[in-house]
Design a protein around this motif. Structure first.
Motif, PDB file in Angstrom:
ATOM      1  N   HIS A 137       0.849  -1.195   0.000  1.00 29.80           N
ATOM      2  CA  HIS A 137       0.000   0.000   0.000  1.00 29.80           C
ATOM      3  C   HIS A 137       0.884   1.244   0.000  1.00 29.80           C
ATOM      4  O   HIS A 137       1.999   1.227   0.526  1.00 29.80           O
ATOM      5  N   GLU A 138       0.384   2.319  -0.562  1.00 24.36           N
ATOM      6  CA  GLU A 138       1.133   3.572  -0.640  1.00 24.36           C
ATOM      7  C   GLU A 138       0.584   4.594   0.350  1.00 24.36           C
ATOM      8  O   GLU A 138      -0.615   4.631   0.614  1.00 24.36           O
ATOM      9  N   TYR A 139       1.484   5.405   0.907  1.00 22.71           N
ATOM     10  CA  TYR A 139       1.053   6.606   1.622  1.00 22.71           C
ATOM     11  C   TYR A 139       1.581   7.803   0.847  1.00 22.71           C
ATOM     12  O   TYR A 139       2.618   7.727   0.187  1.00 22.71           O
ATOM     13  N   SER A 140       0.868   8.909   0.906  1.00 18.81           N
ATOM     14  CA  SER A 140       1.226  10.051   0.064  1.00 18.81           C
ATOM     15  C   SER A 140       2.299  10.928   0.682  1.00 18.81           C
ATOM     16  O   SER A 140       3.198  11.394  -0.018  1.00 18.81           O
ATOM     17  N   ARG A 141       2.223  11.160   1.991  1.00 16.71           N
ATOM     18  CA  ARG A 141       3.209  12.051   2.614  1.00 16.71           C
ATOM     19  C   ARG A 141       3.789  11.509   3.909  1.00 16.71           C
ATOM     20  O   ARG A 141       4.980  11.550   4.126  1.00 16.71           O
ATOM     21  N   SER A 142       2.950  10.961   4.775  1.00 10.65           N
ATOM     22  CA  SER A 142       3.416  10.588   6.109  1.00 10.65           C
ATOM     23  C   SER A 142       2.947   9.197   6.500  1.00 10.65           C
ATOM     24  O   SER A 142       1.734   8.938   6.570  1.00 10.65           O
TER      25      SER A 142
END
Length: 611
Positions: A454-459
């Motif tokens: 899964h990806e997180y965008s910033r934090s």
């Protein structure tokens, strides 16, 4: 598992003319660094932050009592000298004359005095500030009692804290619970940097719900400067510029007029910037280093390894699956991953030329802690069993079967989905995530586990940790000072990368293990012998490895790069934040060759003081 190298994940990519065109030149007076987009600093409040992205800036705008030299030895900085009593329970530091605070415009604000160090302690130990560095002060007499009294709503007298300004240039520290022979290295950490009491008291907030204490450090204008540089410009996630502090006490050792840092999408793209002369160095990641090595590139420079160890952490408080939590709390399940994780295969993504040189066997790295006899901490008896190859597929299979038998009897359904998060747009992180997935699913079988990416965008903190939507995370700790207590405290039951109590705000793992906590406390009480002290800490660390509470993977550094820098001209510190400093660093107008780098190293070694 058969070694597959990087073939499953990487397409061969040749670098045309990698190393820079002969027509490209670099300005040695104006250094250009980079950072990954989305990883800009969040605060300049050095008293509350412990984030590397913040400290990389803070290290260059602030100084502490001490710093490290070219060989990692603690030397005077804001303090010109110090002394201690016979049992190391009282330390006295004497400040240099003429130290000054300047503001963001480079104008002198005030003199820097002993009270600035006293006030830093009061600030950190005030619960209103929400500092993450309270634990750093536990070795100071009265600090814990003061903090707890403030937390209870009382108004304790700050004089109970064992930090006193004896006069304007003299600071005295009194230790809690016995002597502290390593204390000077502690003061190199940012939580002990000075802070102007008057400056903080003059800060205001337009929001009545925000305390002026919380305004400190939230921009370049709400902090004072006593370091080598001043933050002149900052465009979030675009670029930032440091300019030389003309009032700095040690100007002769600052060789850059400016340091600009550019936001880039990932490390792979930095080479393109370098080839255009737009950054001063560039890492060679994934197969780029191997390609250039095989092609005989004479500009490849390998960096020294550092003291930060990255480890695979287990989230035993995942909010998306109680089955995952039950499994993570099962020692056989954790051991199946511990022995089934091919560290060297994973490290090939970081250093494909010599991956074994970065392999971590313990959470504490080798090469920076030694006993009186010169024995490396990691070679002490309790940690000896972990110095051999820990990737053991047969053992992994055995623990897998034991775990399945036990967990199925408890109603756990297989395969278990283990969620892993990485930063969106960061190809290096994506490759590492896919490699982790391949290693675990191939070695342990998809009848047992599946790794979903899964990806997180910033934090990661706000998008994964706070929601509990993950099972695995890779985390590490850069030691702040040269003693095992610092490296292992973060793993306590109430630590920062393991925390059983503040699940949404602290820790990648959330285990409560009072046995480990007690072993740390017992080890920390030993101050008469480094060997006895370190051996006790080694027993505590071995406890974590024996029960597979984490999986050490690799140490930081040791990668290959193209550079214009003499890497032996800066502070060679494996602890604290001096490794982030630009002070002392010397750059050139051309790309450094491997032979030039070797000459720099030889000169550095020849000048090294005798032990």
């Amino acid at each position: 598992m058969k070694k597959k190298g990087l073939g499953l994940l990487l397409m061969a990519s040749l670098l045309t003319g990698c190393g820079g065109s002969s027509s490209v030149t670099y300005d040695p007076d104006h250094f250009v660094d980079y950072y990954i987009s989305g990883q800009d600093f969040e605060t300049l409040n050095y008293l509350t932050s412990m984030s590397a992205r913040d400290l990389k800036v803070i290290a260059n705008i602030m100084d502490g009592m001490v710093e490290t030299d070219l060989y990692g030895q603690v030397v005077p900085c804001l303090a010109e000298s110090w002394e201690h009593n016979e049992d190391y329970t009282v330390w006295t530091f004497y400040l240099r004359e003429g130290l000054e605070w300047v503001d963001a415009n480079g104008k002198i604000y005030d003199r820097l005095t002993a009270d600035d160090f006293v006030y830093s302690a009061e600030y950190v130990l005030d619960p209103q500030t929400g500092s993450n560095n309270v634990a750093s002060y536990e070795l100071i007499q009265g600090a814990r009692a003061y903090y707890e009294a403030k937390l209870a709503g009382e108004q304790p007298d700050p004089s109970m804290i064992g930090i006193k300004a004896l006069d304007e240039r003299t600071v005295q520290y009194t230790m809690a619970g016995g002597g502290c022979p390593y204390f000077p290295s502690v003061l190199g950490y940012s939580a002990f940097y000075p802070t102007s009491r008057r400056f903080v008291s003059e800060l205001t907030s337009d929001d009545p719900n925000i305390s002026p204490l919380s305004v400190f450090g939230n921009s370049k204008d709400t902090v004072l400067y006593c370091g080598a540089f001043i933050l002149q410009e900052h465009q979030l996630d675009t670029e930032r510029t440091l300019v030389r502090n003309t009032h700095y006490w040690d100007k002769a050792n600052v060789h850059f007029e400016t340091v600009k840092s550019l936001a880039v999408k990932d490390e792979e793209s930095v080479v393109e910037y370098f080839e255009r002369g737009e950054v001063s160095y560039a890492p060679l990641v994934n197969n780029k280093a191997k390609t250039e090595y095989d092609n005989g590139n004479q500009n490849l420079v390998q960096k020294d390894t550092l003291a930060m160890t990255y480890a695979l952490m287990f989230n035993n408080q995942a909010k998306y699956s109680e089955d995952v939590n039950t499994a993570m709390s099962n020692e056989d399940f954790r051991k199946s991953i511990y022995y089934g994780f091919d560290r060297e295969m994973f490290i090939e993504l970081i250093n494909p030329i010599n991956p074994s040189s970065l392999t971590a066997r313990t959470f504490t790295a080798s090469g920076y802690l030694y006993t009186e006899e010169g024995t490396d901490y990691t070679q002490l008896d309790p940690l000896q069993p972990y110095q051999s190859e820990q990737y053991q597929p047969d053992q992994a299979a055995s623990y897998k079967q034991r775990a399945m038998d036990t967990l199925q009897a408890q109603g756990v359904q297989f395969p278990l989905e283990l969620r892993y998060y990485y930063q969106a747009g960061n190809e290096t992180a994506a490759l590492q995530a896919r490699m982790l997935q391949e290693i675990l699913e191939t070695n342990l079988g998809t009848d047992y586990i599946t790794v979903s990416l899964h990806e997180y965008s910033r934090s990661f903190v706000s998008e994964a940790r706070s929601t509990g939507d993950y099972a695995l995370a890779i985390g590490g700790w850069n030691p702040d000072f040269a003693d095992p207590i610092n490296n292992l405290t973060c793993l306590r039951s109430d630590g920062t990368i393991n925390n059983a109590y503040a699940i949404e705000t602290l820790g990648n793992a959330h285990f409560a293990y009072p046995e480990f906590d007690a072993m740390l406390e017992e080890a920390n009480a030993i101050t008469s012998s480094l060997k006895e002290r370190y051996t006790a800490f080694a027993r505590a660390e071995a406890y974590l490895l024996e029960h597979a509470y984490l999986v050490p993977i690799y140490v930081s550094g040791g990668t290959y790069e193209l550079t214009t820098v003499n890497n032996y001209s800066h502070m060679h510190s494996k602890v604290g934040i001096d490794q982030f400093k630009y002070k002392g660093l010397i750059a050139y107008d051309h790309v450094i060759t491997a032979s030039e780098n070797e000459a720099f190293k030889q000169e550095w070694e020849n000048a090294k003081p005798s032990a």
